[in-house]
Design a protein around this motif. Structure first.
Motif, PDB file in Angstrom:
ATOM      1  N   UNK A   1      -4.287 -10.828   3.202  1.00  0.00           N
ATOM      2  CA  UNK A   1      -5.190 -10.110   2.320  1.00  0.00           C
ATOM      3  C   UNK A   1      -6.154  -9.221   3.120  1.00  0.00           C
ATOM      4  N   UNK A   2      -6.650  -9.708   4.247  1.00  0.00           N
ATOM      5  CA  UNK A   2      -7.557  -8.920   5.078  1.00  0.00           C
ATOM      6  C   UNK A   2      -6.880  -7.655   5.603  1.00  0.00           C
TER       7      UNK A   2
ATOM      8  N   UNK B   1       2.532  -0.814  11.706  1.00  0.00           N
ATOM      9  CA  UNK B   1       1.270  -0.860  12.435  1.00  0.00           C
ATOM     10  C   UNK B   1       1.227   0.196  13.535  1.00  0.00           C
ATOM     11  N   UNK B   2       2.349   0.397  14.230  1.00  0.00           N
ATOM     12  CA  UNK B   2       2.326   1.383  15.312  1.00  0.00           C
ATOM     13  C   UNK B   2       2.195   2.808  14.773  1.00  0.00           C
TER      14      UNK B   2
ATOM     15  N   UNK C   1      -6.190  -1.771   5.925  1.00  0.00           N
ATOM     16  CA  UNK C   1      -5.342  -0.601   6.058  1.00  0.00           C
ATOM     17  C   UNK C   1      -5.217   0.170   4.758  1.00  0.00           C
ATOM     18  N   UNK C   2      -5.418  -0.512   3.627  1.00  0.00           N
ATOM     19  CA  UNK C   2      -5.470   0.205   2.361  1.00  0.00           C
ATOM     20  C   UNK C   2      -6.640   1.173   2.337  1.00  0.00           C
TER      21      UNK C   2
ATOM     22  N   UNK D   1       0.845  -1.193   0.000  1.00  0.00           N
ATOM     23  CA  UNK D   1       0.000   0.000   0.000  1.00  0.00           C
ATOM     24  C   UNK D   1       0.883   1.247   0.000  1.00  0.00           C
ATOM     25  N   UNK D   2       1.912   1.207   0.839  1.00  0.00           N
ATOM     26  CA  UNK D   2       2.754   2.380   1.049  1.00  0.00           C
ATOM     27  C   UNK D   2       3.775   2.587  -0.061  1.00  0.00           C
ATOM     28  N   UNK D   3       4.236   1.489  -0.648  1.00  0.00           N
ATOM     29  CA  UNK D   3       5.347   1.571  -1.595  1.00  0.00           C
ATOM     30  C   UNK D   3       5.004   0.783  -2.864  1.00  0.00           C
TER      31      UNK D   3
END
Length: 322
Positions: free
Chosen positions: A303-304, A164-165, A309-310, A103-105
């Motif tokens: 996947x969940x 996550x943090x 978070x996406x 998601x981030x990269x």
């Protein structure tokens, strides 16, 4: 070669023959089993791997080596494992960043969902939001009240952008409308030292030494219920955010070309080790919850987490790259 290793090699060869497999179909018990950690020593993955190490060596019938390859929000270690020989000798001990990095990269040097075979969702654990003893707040609600009166005065440490943090604290900031400066670090060990300044949300395993020494005070935990080791510390949900629940997790992966029989052997070894009473007790005391799933369950969890978070990142337009 030990007698245990010798017997295991004979059994492995017999199974390979029965399945019509050859070459690297089953892990070579003459080789070390390498557990590749994505962060520096002192963080959750490192602590968990070293708890597992001696008993896993007994189960696997060969030496187990823990190797830290930190950097680039776990990309260095992850890419290393993705390009390793698919022989069952190199296992990625991943963190929650494994689901968040795609998601981030978007330009990762590997494909999170295609380049790995899942072995086991080993552990999960709530984060403990801890503050320096110098912060004049007794709980999360009190800290947020302080931060709301002085935006930017306080900062929180994380193990890196997209960890996550990081996401947990950003979610709390969004829900509370409070600004606290984010300061990313390269792992749980460095972040523990940083929290001596202000605040961080890290595993109990990473924080418990400083909590016991009185240098860090726990404000809240991110799970659905309180930790037995911290019975007086409320959950985030109890602190004014009903329904809030978040966990970090540790998953085990090997290169995608690893034969199914080898992956199954590794799953069996890790499950047996994680469920050994002595090991399970040590992990539980360190704040971990033993899951010890099979590979398909880890696939679903990955996947969940990616979907959850996406969605959060898209909705908040959160910046996850430098």
């Amino acid at each position: 070669m030990t007698c245990t290793a010798s017997r295991r090699q004979i059994l492995s060869a017999a199974l390979a023959s029965a399945l019509g497999l050859s070459g690297p179909a089953l892990a070579n018990t003459d080789s070390n089993l390498k557990l590749v950690i994505t962060f520096p020593p002192g963080g959750s993955t490192d602590i968990a791997a070293r708890i597992l190490q001696p008993r896993l060596a007994e189960k696997a019938g060969r030496p187990v080596v823990v190797e830290n390859r930190p950097g680039a929000a776990s990309q260095i270690a992850t890419q290393y494992v993705a390009k390793s020989a698919p022989d069952g000798n190199t296992v990625l001990v991943s963190f929650d960043t494994h689901a968040i990095n795609p998601i981030a990269k978007p330009r990762l040097p590997y494909d999170t969902f295609k380049d790995f075979a899942s072995v086991s969702l080993a552990l999960r654990f709530p984060l403990v939001i801890g503050a320096s003893a110098s912060v004049p707040a007794k709980d999360l609600r009190g800290f947020l009240e302080l931060a709301s009166k002085a935006p930017g005065k306080f900062s929180y440490a994380s193990t890196g952008l997209g960890s996550m943090n990081h996401l947990v604290m950003e979610d709390i900031k969004r829900r509370s409308g409070t600004f606290v400066l984010h300061v990313p670090f390269g792992g749980g060990g460095p972040a523990v030292q940083a929290v001596l300044g202000d605040v961080a949300s890290l595993s109990y395993a990473a924080l418990r030494g400083q909590i016991a020494a009185g240098k860090i005070k726990p404000l809240a935990v991110t799970g659905a219920k309180r930790l037995p080791e911290l019975p007086d510390v409320p959950t985030v949900a109890e602190s004014g955010f009903p329904g809030f629940e978040a966990y970090s997790w540790i998953g085990l992966f090997v290169p995608s070309a690893t034969p199914a029989a080898t992956v199954r052997q590794l799953t069996d070894d890790f499950q047996a080790t994680l469920n050994t009473p002595e090991i399970k007790t040590k992990l539980t005391q360190a704040g971990f919850e033993v899951i010890a799933s099979d590979g398909p369950a880890l696939d679903r969890h990955l996947r969940d987490e990616y979907e959850r978070w996406g969605k959060f990142v898209r909705e908040t337009k959160l910046k996850l790259e430098d």
